[in-house]
Design an enzyme around this catalytic site. Structure first.
Site, PDB file in Angstrom:
ATOM      1  N   GLU A   4      -7.945 -27.638  10.976  1.00 32.15           N
ATOM      2  CA  GLU A   4      -7.890 -27.152   9.596  1.00 32.15           C
ATOM      3  C   GLU A   4      -8.897 -26.039   9.343  1.00 32.15           C
ATOM      4  OE1 GLU A   4      -9.056 -28.626   5.085  1.00 32.15           O
ATOM      5  OE2 GLU A   4      -8.775 -30.122   6.655  1.00 32.15           O
ATOM      6  N   TYR A  41       0.812  -1.217   0.000  1.00 31.93           N
ATOM      7  CA  TYR A  41       0.000   0.000   0.000  1.00 31.93           C
ATOM      8  C   TYR A  41       0.845   1.266   0.000  1.00 31.93           C
ATOM      9  CZ  TYR A  41      -4.476  -2.331   0.473  1.00 31.93           C
ATOM     10  OH  TYR A  41      -5.599  -3.075   0.231  1.00 31.93           O
ATOM     11  N   ASP A  67      -9.739 -32.574   7.477  1.00 33.57           N
ATOM     12  CA  ASP A  67     -10.685 -33.352   6.671  1.00 33.57           C
ATOM     13  C   ASP A  67     -10.014 -34.613   6.134  1.00 33.57           C
ATOM     14  OD1 ASP A  67     -12.759 -31.556   6.985  1.00 33.57           O
ATOM     15  OD2 ASP A  67     -12.296 -30.450   5.145  1.00 33.57           O
TER      16      ASP A  67
END
Length: 481
Positions: free
Chosen positions: A258, A171, A314
């Site tokens: 996760e 920025y 997962d």
């Protein structure tokens, strides 16, 4: 005294840090094998830090008995010296009217480089990639300007002892850098070229990871973060370089999650305080972890090696890939120090968790026996899990099945083409490892089972109408026995 071309004046070097206590003689070099506690015995491998076991008052009159001092990195001074040597080389080139050359190597290349000699370490003496001024084309000219600006900002941050984020760099000059990804890539490549970590340049990423639990972080600026009193969504993980001490209190475990949604659910229910396995710490990297989260966990693992650390991901190719990133790091940032947690244990979920939540029954046209639905996992493995090698292994016979969930969670799905391609990629990475450890063998077997069963599942596959705490309690307690 040295000349700083950025400020066009001579500057005094930074004052030296105060001398270390007797157990940390400053005269010892990092590579010496018999260094004292708190000094480094290799690249990024300091000895165990000082632990304060006596009564120490911390906040609200509470007495803490498990405060650990976080060792500081000594590579900041090395990075500052290399940058200033680079400035001297640039100044010499300008004084004789020659081209200005800055070494620049992409971190995807496994070589390390000598930034002062401008040649790679191998004996063939090949020149490394570089950017120069005047540029050979407009693109190189822009790249030189952007790289020099990043070096300048890093130099100022090192001199002032402050941290600057990559987002802030972007920025400051959006027209020059054009995209955040350009800043990210150039910062990582600059650190790799100089042979230091990104944090050693005093450049950090914007906080991404979250933490909640019975732990207090005492910052180098004098403030503290009580993670036990965090909001339902947890608190952002600070850069580990900004943490001076950590009060682990009576923590018994640490769980890396996760998914952010699962983390927020557990944090809101204060699972870290009410678990039957004792008080603990919850951490999430929100999917694939950023460098700051990995460094934080690796440092916690280093200062508290006896603290059990678990991962909940997962049962899919990305979940196993994320788990391996925590354990073994990533190739692109392999030059970063202390980013791996090799002893991170896989709590779940696995193929056995998915199948235990699903009733597998024989098709009526085959035998029409209801007793088949209660066969144990070992008999299933004899049919569906007959895999001992990566290729050319298939089950000899697999009955047609129908599935009924033991609860209404709908968290399983067949693999798609992208899942299979990712599985092959992860398996290839596992199989090219020089020495396969027990975790690698487990990851390989679970990926093979996933491919043969053609099934993937989310963490919610093991919950009980949205409540996963009972499953977590059982797993954490079984691991502690």
């Amino acid at each position: 005294m040295y000349f700083c071309p950025i400020r066009n004046q001579f500057l005094q070097p930074r004052s030296q840090p105060p001398s270390q206590p007797p157990s940390q003689p400053p005269s010892q070099l990092p590579s010496q094998p018999n260094s004292q506690p708190g000094t480094r015995t290799g690249h990024g491998q300091p000895n165990p830090p000082l632990m304060q076991g006596n009564s120490v008052g911390v906040g609200r009159g509470r007495v803490s008995r498990n405060i650990v001092t976080i060792p500081q990195s000594h590579f900041n001074d090395d990075a500052l010296a290399k940058i200033e040597t680079l400035f001297e080389t640039i100044l010499d080139a300008v004084s004789v009217g020659g081209p200005v050359v800055i070494p620049y190597r992409r971190s995807t290349n496994a070589q390390t480089f000598n930034a002062t000699a401008f040649t790679s370490n191998p004996s063939d003496g090949r020149h490394i990639d570089s950017v120069r001024f005047p540029g050979r084309n407009p693109q190189e000219l822009r790249r030189f300007e952007a790289l020099f600006r990043i070096i300048e900002l890093s130099h100022e941050a090192l001199l002032s002892g402050t941290l600057i984020t990559k987002r802030n760099i972007y920025y400051q000059n959006m027209e020059l850098f054009r995209s955040q990804s350009m800043v990210d890539e150039m910062v990582d490549n600059l650190a790799f070229t100089l042979g230091v970590g990104r944090g050693d340049l005093n450049i950090v990423a914007t906080a991404k990871g979250l933490i909640a639990g019975q732990v207090q972080l005492m910052m180098r600026g004098g403030t503290s973060i009580n993670c036990a009193e965090s909001s339902d969504s947890g608190v952002l993980l600070p850069s580990i370089s900004a943490v001076e001490k950590i009060d682990f209190q009576s923590v018994k475990w640490l769980l890396v999650i996760e998914k952010e949604a699962t983390f927020r659910t557990l944090s809101a229910s204060r699972y870290h305080a009410v678990s039957r396995a004792g008080s603990g710490i919850l951490v999430t990297g929100k999917g694939y972890p950023d460098l700051a989260t990995r460094k934080f966990l690796a440092t916690l693992h280093f200062v508290q090696p006896r603290l059990p650390m678990f991962a909940l991901v997962d049962f899919d190719t990305h979940g196993i890939s994320i788990l391996r990133t925590y354990q073994y790091g990533s190739q692109r940032l392999d030059h970063e120090e202390r980013t791996k947690v090799p002893r991170l244990r896989w709590l779940g979920i696995r193929s056995s968790d998915v199948l235990s939540q699903t009733m597998v029954t024989q098709d009526p046209s085959a035998n029409n026996q209801d007793s088949q639905s209660s066969q144990d996992l070992s008999s299933q493995e004899s049919i569906a899990y007959s895999v001992d090698a990566l290729q050319d292994e298939r089950p000899t016979k697999r009955p047609r099945t129908r599935r009924t969930k033991s609860h209404p969670s709908d968290s399983t799905a067949p693999l798609n083409e992208g899942d299979r391609e990712k599985a092959v990629s992860v398996l290839r990475d596992i199989c090219t490892t020089a020495r396969l450890d027990s975790s690698g063998r487990e990851h390989k077997l679970e990926l093979q089972r996933m491919l043969l069963l053609n099934v993937k599942a989310e963490i919610q596959a093991v919950d009980d109408f949205g409540d996963i705490t009972n499953w977590l309690d059982e797993r954490l307690l079984s691991q502690s026995r």
